[in-house]
Design a protein around this motif. Structure first.
Motif, short mmCIF file in Angstrom:
data_model
loop_
_atom_site.label_atom_id
_atom_site.label_comp_id
_atom_site.label_asym_id
_atom_site.label_seq_id
_atom_site.Cartn_x
_atom_site.Cartn_y
_atom_site.Cartn_z
N PRO A 33 -74.22 -60.24 18.15
CA PRO A 33 -75.65 -60.09 18.74
C PRO A 33 -76.75 -58.45 17.71
N LEU A 34 -75.79 -57.23 17.99
CA LEU A 34 -76.04 -56.47 17.49
C LEU A 34 -75.71 -55.95 16.08
N LYS A 35 -75.12 -56.79 14.99
CA LYS A 35 -75.02 -56.05 14.43
C LYS A 35 -73.92 -57.26 13.45
N THR A 36 -73.81 -57.49 11.50
CA THR A 36 -73.87 -58.21 10.05
C THR A 36 -72.61 -57.73 10.26
N THR A 94 -59.29 -54.05 -4.32
CA THR A 94 -60.72 -53.97 -4.22
C THR A 94 -61.37 -54.11 -2.87
N PHE A 95 -62.23 -53.26 -2.91
CA PHE A 95 -63.46 -53.93 -1.46
C PHE A 95 -65.03 -53.96 -1.52
N THR A 96 -65.66 -54.16 -1.15
CA THR A 96 -66.96 -53.91 -0.57
C THR A 96 -67.25 -54.10 0.90
N ILE A 97 -67.58 -53.55 1.47
CA ILE A 97 -67.89 -53.68 3.16
C ILE A 97 -69.48 -53.51 3.53
N VAL A 98 -70.27 -54.56 3.60
CA VAL A 98 -71.82 -54.44 3.66
C VAL A 98 -71.89 -54.39 5.69
N GLU A 99 -72.23 -53.50 5.92
CA GLU A 99 -72.78 -54.09 8.09
C GLU A 99 -73.81 -53.38 8.00
N SER A 107 -74.89 -50.54 6.01
CA SER A 107 -74.02 -49.13 5.36
C SER A 107 -73.76 -49.79 4.11
N ILE A 108 -73.72 -49.83 3.61
CA ILE A 108 -72.19 -49.84 2.01
C ILE A 108 -71.25 -49.33 1.55
N ILE A 109 -69.84 -50.26 1.45
CA ILE A 109 -69.07 -49.19 1.16
C ILE A 109 -68.32 -49.66 -0.13
N ASN A 110 -68.04 -49.14 -1.38
CA ASN A 110 -67.61 -49.96 -1.88
C ASN A 110 -65.98 -49.05 -2.63
N TYR A 111 -65.53 -49.75 -2.86
CA TYR A 111 -63.94 -49.01 -3.24
C TYR A 111 -63.63 -50.23 -4.19
#
Length: 392
Positions: A33-36, A94-99, A107-111
């Protein structure tokens, strides 16, 4: 915007490297309910080892972030967990995180993955990127506020490099993909359409012999898509009027399940209940009609078939696209599609028990109808839907 204003619609698809049975790319999505939380990982190399590396990365990242861990701790855990390649002396995916929070904060985190594409009003826009070092790894980080219809497209390097050494000397390249996205994305374009087009072109550029695992995902910001379901008569017939009025006043689409329930709704709305004798699918009772109601179905049989379809979609036995383009739009298929396309679903459950729906193997207070609805609620929650249940 106030809290819980935004929802996300997500679709992703992968192409395995030619000759490999397993994909070295992995996507994990967790909705609350708070985030994806969206995590994409590209394992080193291809095949089984890459698949394991990517799976470990997505599971660790998604689980830790869901529990509220900081990105520093998450990255450190990933680095410490992944085994080291004996040949290359490196161990990572390698990874990409989208919150994305419900208020639009993102927030987008990319390695080491290609930069994401951020599309607003049909244009690919630059987003500010900060670099920081965590355990020797350079992480790229962006923070933005999203609006309705914004789209974030995440791709693996297999997409960007499609056609290298073949149709295109240098591959498709990020800038070319950005130009293509600007041509195809409108406000009403769905994530599934974006991904299907990108994957099809990628496959063509590789001449259907992908030189690398290739994954594309599209995340779209949407407003809540609300659906309300009334199933079963209230335990106390005196509550019929109030329950129907409450049901009708709720914003969003309206679905009525069950013959007796449909009669109650039609009577209280002073509208005729028009029944059909057309069996589109011999296993699913026909659809009925009440003016002002989006879908009217039979009860237990239709709900059971709907649960079966939802389970098949969630398990991957059938693709969503296959359901959406189903030739036989029977009541269960229509109901399943409406539930899948919704973000917020309100169930109004009547507790009057039909003796025909009682199973001696269940507790006395649990009918077959209630058991099936519980199953539907559980699978929808796993899909990331926002569920509320009222009983009368």
């Amino acid at each position: 915007m106030n809290n819980l204003s935004f929802r996300t619609e997500i679709y992703f698809e992968s192409i395995n490297k030619y000759g490999e049975e397993l994909c070295g790319d992995k996507v994990e999505v967790i909705k609350s309910p708070l985030k994806t939380i969206f995590v994409f990982a590209d394992g080193l190399g291809s095949g089984v080892k890459a698949n394991i590396l990517a799976t470990l990365t997505t599971k660790i990242a998604a689980t830790m972030l869901k529990e509220g861990s900081l990105i520093e701790d998450t990255v450190k855990t990933i680095v410490a967990t992944l085994p080291v390649c004996r040949v290359r002396k490196i161990a990572y995916s390698t990874f990409t995180i989208v919150e994305i929070s419900a208020d639009g904060k993102c927030s987008i985190i990319n390695y080491d993955n290609p930069p994401v594409f951020f599309i607003r009003n049909g244009k690919v826009l630059d987003i500010p990127v900060k670099h920081r070092e965590i355990d020797g790894k350079i992480i790229k980080e962006s923070h933005i506020y999203l609006k309705e219809n914004d789209v974030i497209v995440v791709v693996s390097d297999g997409i960007v490099h499609a056609g290298v050494g073949g149709i295109l000397n240098l591959g498709w390249q990020w800038e070319n993909i950005a130009n293509y996205l600007e041509k195809i994305i409108k406000n009403d374009t769905k994530p599934v359409e974006i991904v299907k087009l990108l994957v099809t072109i990628t496959n063509n550029l590789y001449m259907e012999r992908a030189g690398d695992d290739s994954t594309c995902a599209a995340i779209k910001i949407i407003s809540p898509q609300k659906v309300n379901i009334m199933a079963g008569p209230p335990l106390n017939p005196e509550d019929d009027v109030n329950v129907v009025n409450s049901f009708i006043k709720k914003p969003g689409k309206k679905i009525v399940c069950g013959g007796t329930t449909a009669q109650i709704v039609a009577k209280n709305l002073n509208k005729p209940l028009i029944t059909s004798l057309e069996f589109i699918d011999p296993d699913v009772p026909p659809i009925a009609h009440i003016d002002g109601i989006d879908l009217v179905t039979e009860g237990v049989l239709t709900l059971t078939k709907t649960l079966e379809k939802l389970n098949n979609i969630f398990s991957g036995e059938i693709e969503l696209n296959e359901l959406l383009h189903h030739k036989k739009m029977d009541a269960a298929t229509r109901l399943a599609i409406m539930l899948i396309e919704a973000t917020d679903i309100s169930f109004i459950i009547g507790n009057a028990i039909n003796p025909a729906h009682q199973n001696p193997d269940f507790p006395k207070n649990l009918s077959i109808k209630q058991n099936v609805i519980n199953g539907i609620v559980n699978i929808l929650e796993k899909m990331g839907k926002f569920i509320s249940v009222e009983s009368y």
